[in-house]
Design a protein around this motif. Structure first.
Motif, PDB file in Angstrom:
ATOM      1  N   TYR A 388       0.831  -1.210   0.000  1.00 61.57           N
ATOM      2  CA  TYR A 388       0.000   0.000   0.000  1.00 61.57           C
ATOM      3  C   TYR A 388       0.865   1.259   0.000  1.00 61.57           C
ATOM      4  CZ  TYR A 388      -2.899   3.805   1.713  1.00 61.57           C
ATOM      5  OH  TYR A 388      -3.531   5.020   1.853  1.00 61.57           O
ATOM      6  N   TRP A 389       1.750   1.389   0.976  1.00 62.94           N
ATOM      7  CA  TRP A 389       2.408   2.660   1.218  1.00 62.94           C
ATOM      8  C   TRP A 389       3.466   2.997   0.177  1.00 62.94           C
ATOM      9  CZ3 TRP A 389       1.355   7.009   3.085  1.00 62.94           C
ATOM     10  CH2 TRP A 389       2.351   7.935   3.434  1.00 62.94           C
ATOM     11  N   LYS A 392       1.947   3.697  -3.172  1.00 66.91           N
ATOM     12  CA  LYS A 392       1.226   4.973  -3.169  1.00 66.91           C
ATOM     13  C   LYS A 392       2.175   6.161  -3.264  1.00 66.91           C
ATOM     14  CE  LYS A 392      -3.350   4.922  -2.674  1.00 66.91           C
ATOM     15  NZ  LYS A 392      -3.539   3.899  -3.711  1.00 66.91           N
ATOM     16  N   ARG A 393       3.342   6.052  -2.659  1.00 68.79           N
ATOM     17  CA  ARG A 393       4.276   7.167  -2.625  1.00 68.79           C
ATOM     18  C   ARG A 393       5.018   7.369  -3.944  1.00 68.79           C
ATOM     19  NH1 ARG A 393       3.601  10.830   1.102  1.00 68.79           N
ATOM     20  NH2 ARG A 393       5.799  11.158   1.598  1.00 68.79           N
ATOM     21  N   CYS A 437      -5.419  -2.191   2.578  1.00 68.39           N
ATOM     22  CA  CYS A 437      -5.725  -1.694   3.926  1.00 68.39           C
ATOM     23  C   CYS A 437      -6.707  -2.612   4.642  1.00 68.39           C
ATOM     24  CB  CYS A 437      -6.260  -0.273   3.846  1.00 68.39           C
ATOM     25  SG  CYS A 437      -5.017   0.913   3.279  1.00 68.39           S
ATOM     26  N   ARG A 489      -6.948   3.390   6.017  1.00 69.41           N
ATOM     27  CA  ARG A 489      -5.806   3.975   5.294  1.00 69.41           C
ATOM     28  C   ARG A 489      -4.886   4.728   6.245  1.00 69.41           C
ATOM     29  NH1 ARG A 489      -6.214   5.672  -0.865  1.00 69.41           N
ATOM     30  NH2 ARG A 489      -7.326   3.882  -1.691  1.00 69.41           N
ATOM     31  N   THR A 492      -2.904   2.184   8.258  1.00 62.83           N
ATOM     32  CA  THR A 492      -1.867   1.527   7.446  1.00 62.83           C
ATOM     33  C   THR A 492      -0.698   2.465   7.209  1.00 62.83           C
ATOM     34  OG1 THR A 492      -3.570   0.170   6.391  1.00 62.83           O
ATOM     35  CG2 THR A 492      -1.440   0.303   5.286  1.00 62.83           C
ATOM     36  N   GLU A 493      -0.992   3.711   6.914  1.00 62.64           N
ATOM     37  CA  GLU A 493       0.071   4.702   6.744  1.00 62.64           C
ATOM     38  C   GLU A 493       0.894   4.842   8.011  1.00 62.64           C
ATOM     39  OE1 GLU A 493       0.439   9.550   6.298  1.00 62.64           O
ATOM     40  OE2 GLU A 493      -1.172   8.523   5.216  1.00 62.64           O
ATOM     41  N   ALA A 496       3.216   1.915   8.396  1.00 58.51           N
ATOM     42  CA  ALA A 496       4.317   1.973   7.434  1.00 58.51           C
ATOM     43  C   ALA A 496       5.371   2.986   7.847  1.00 58.51           C
ATOM     44  CB  ALA A 496       3.776   2.305   6.049  1.00 58.51           C
TER      45      ALA A 496
END
Length: 550
Positions: A388-389, A392-393, A437, A489, A492-493, A496
């Motif tokens: 996810y992280w 996404k970045r 997530c 979300r 999860t962020e 991370a």
């Protein structure tokens, strides 16, 4: 009048020297350090050799493979249905090099401490040169745990899957020493919801694990359709089940596997993604009947790991290009990399890149020690958290790197547009952000030991009050189960970033860890280039900037 004096309008100045032929490993100090930290020091010579290939012939091949997209050939000139996808020779060069160096097979062929980390390091280098070829390489690598669930199929297929020989010929698998594997899961009506799949599997004779079936239905996304076999899902009387579907039948005839068209994608141009129909395609059941999702999850976990590695690689190559450009380009008579605001931006990009690499290789270390329950719990959770992280970045980070180069980063002659187009595939493939997530919540709430292992990993903040406060806040957030899906979300962020901060702090480079924690857990802004005061940006930029030639 001598007109020849007007033939040249100017001299080319203020341009960076080419990085052509650079060894991508030797100019990447963080990769060298993190690879050794997590057990891949024994493979340094192999990784170094691949770094030279990635920055040299593979980089060149990557441009060619993307400029010459795969082409679908439905029939031969005599009218026979052939269902071929033809690739530029550069694509085959990329595949052959990767397979001969063990990118799909190293940890399975040489199961030792650091093997997954070493393989991730080489994949990281390969993906900087060309990421599209990584799709069949990843699926071949990731299929191994699922294949092992069915001994009689594994006995025949695994030696070919683990071979370091690339054979792209359109012939049956029994004629090949080495094969590649793909995956075909999603359908039009279901997408991520694979339990809504309508493809049916009918037993040819006896039913159950290891038995032959004929599959009838469609797959809306079948990536790399020229692979030799595919893991796929289909419904039986007992529910959704997993199957291995070869492209050729045992008698060498084409299987009833029909490509309808290739997808016209945003990026990932060198790789063919397709829609297919199965009209009685012969396939063999893997794992327990009706338990197709848990069976194929063995493969999905590994592909999610490669999404982390792949996105980290795209970010690193973007950073390499931006830092190199700014180290040589002058504006107002001063090198860009020495100007305070640009230093802020480059340093911030460097932090993002290194944190992504650290979490990815820490994940590789967990895969090397799955016999340890804590490492298995870490792996179970971080395949979703990191997927996810980091994915996404990547797009925003690559965009910022391109902006550092101005118009030079916006044109196809640079690699930046390709990196930017490529980045979204990793966040979408193998489950988009919401899927990851929700999987994080599932792992933490339903699998005993995972939540405890997370906070064991995070520890008490390792003497940093900001990280300690972040961990305490995270514990409180999980204790409050109200509207937890709505907050998935953010949770999860926070996991991370907390893990990345802990890993960087633990590694002992205070310049990196203080800057990361101060900006990600402190007073940093919402876009790159907003690091707080007091950060040693010059040191961070120097750490990230290629020195080439050595």
């Amino acid at each position: 009048m001598n007109l020849h004096q007007y033939a040249e309008t100017h001299q080319v100045t203020n341009q960076p020297p080419a990085l052509d032929g650079a060894n991508l490993y030797r100019l990447d100090l963080p990769l060298q350090e993190w690879g050794r930290r997590y057990g891949a020091g024994w493979a340094q010579a192999r990784i170094d050799a691949y770094g030279a290939l990635a920055g040299g012939p593979l980089m060149e091949a990557g441009f060619l493979a993307n400029q010459n997209k795969p082409q679908f050939v439905s029939h031969d000139r005599y009218g026979h249905r052939v269902d071929l996808v033809e690739f530029h020779p550069a694509y085959h060069q990329l595949m052959r090099t990767a397979i001969e160096h063990g990118l799909p097979s190293l940890p399975w062929r040489e199961p030792r401490d650091g093997a997954h980390v070493a393989r991730a390091c080489m994949t990281y280098l390969h993906s900087q040169a060309e990421a599209g070829s990584g799709c069949p390489l990843t699926m071949t690598f990731a299929a191994v745990p699922a294949l092992k669930l069915q001994a009689e199929l594994a006995e025949y297929w695994l030696p070919k899957v683990l071979a370091t020989e690339y054979d792209p010929r359109n012939v049956g698998d029994r004629h090949k020493a080495g094969v590649t594997l793909g995956m075909a899961m999603t359908e039009k009506q279901g997408g991520t919801d694979v339990r809504a799949n309508t493809t049916r599997a009918y037993p040819v004779g006896a039913s159950g694990p290891g038995q032959a079936y004929e599959l009838v239905g469609h797959k809306w996304f079948c990536s790399a359709p020229m692979c030799d076999a595919f893991l796929t899902l289909a419904q039986t009387d007992k529910g959704l089940s997993c199957f291995l579907l070869p492209r050729h039948r045992p008698d060498d005839q084409r299987n009833q596997f029909y490509i309808q068209r290739l997808k016209n994608k945003l990026g990932n141009w060198s790789n063919a993604s397709s829609e297919v129909e199965l009209r009685g395609a012969l396939a063999w059941m893997i794992g327990e009947e009706g338990r197709g999702v848990p069976t194929i999850i063995e493969m999905v976990a590994m592909t999610r790991f490669d999404c982390m590695v792949g996105s980290s690689a795209l970010m690193r190559q973007a950073l390499t290009q931006a830092a190199h450009h700014c180290a040589h380009r002058q504006v107002g008579g001063r090198v860009l990399a020495e100007q305070p605001l640009m230093q802020n931006v480059l340093a911030d990009l460097a932090l993002e890149s290194e944190a992504a690499l650290a979490l990815s290789l820490r994940m590789g270390q967990a895969l090397d020690h799955l016999d340890d329950p804590r490492q298995a719990h870490f792996s179970r959770l971080v395949t979703a958290v990191g997927k996810y992280w980091i994915c996404k970045r990547a797009p925003a980070m690559i965009n910022e790197a391109a902006e550092c180069m101005g118009g030079a980063g916006y044109v196809e002659e640079s690699i930046l547009p390709r990196l930017y187009r490529e980045a979204p595939v990793n966040s979408t493939w193998e489950g988009s952000g919401n899927v990851q997530c929700l999987d994080v919540l599932r792992a933490l709430s339903k699998e005993p030991g995972v939540l405890d292992s997370l906070f064991d990993e995070l520890g008490d903040g390792h003497g940093d009050r900001r990280l300690a406060a972040h961990i305490a806040s995270l514990k409180a957030a999980f204790a409050d189960t109200g509207d937890i899906q709505y907050r998935a979300r953010q949770l999860t962020e926070d996991i991370a970033v907390g893990l990345q901060a802990k890993l960087l702090l633990e590694a002992g480079n205070a310049t990196v860890s203080d800057a990361f924690i101060g900006s990600r857990l402190g007073e940093g802004g919402r876009v790159y280039g907003t690091l707080p005061r007091g950060v040693d940006v010059a040191a961070l930029v120097q750490r990230a900037t290629p020195v080439w030639p050595l």
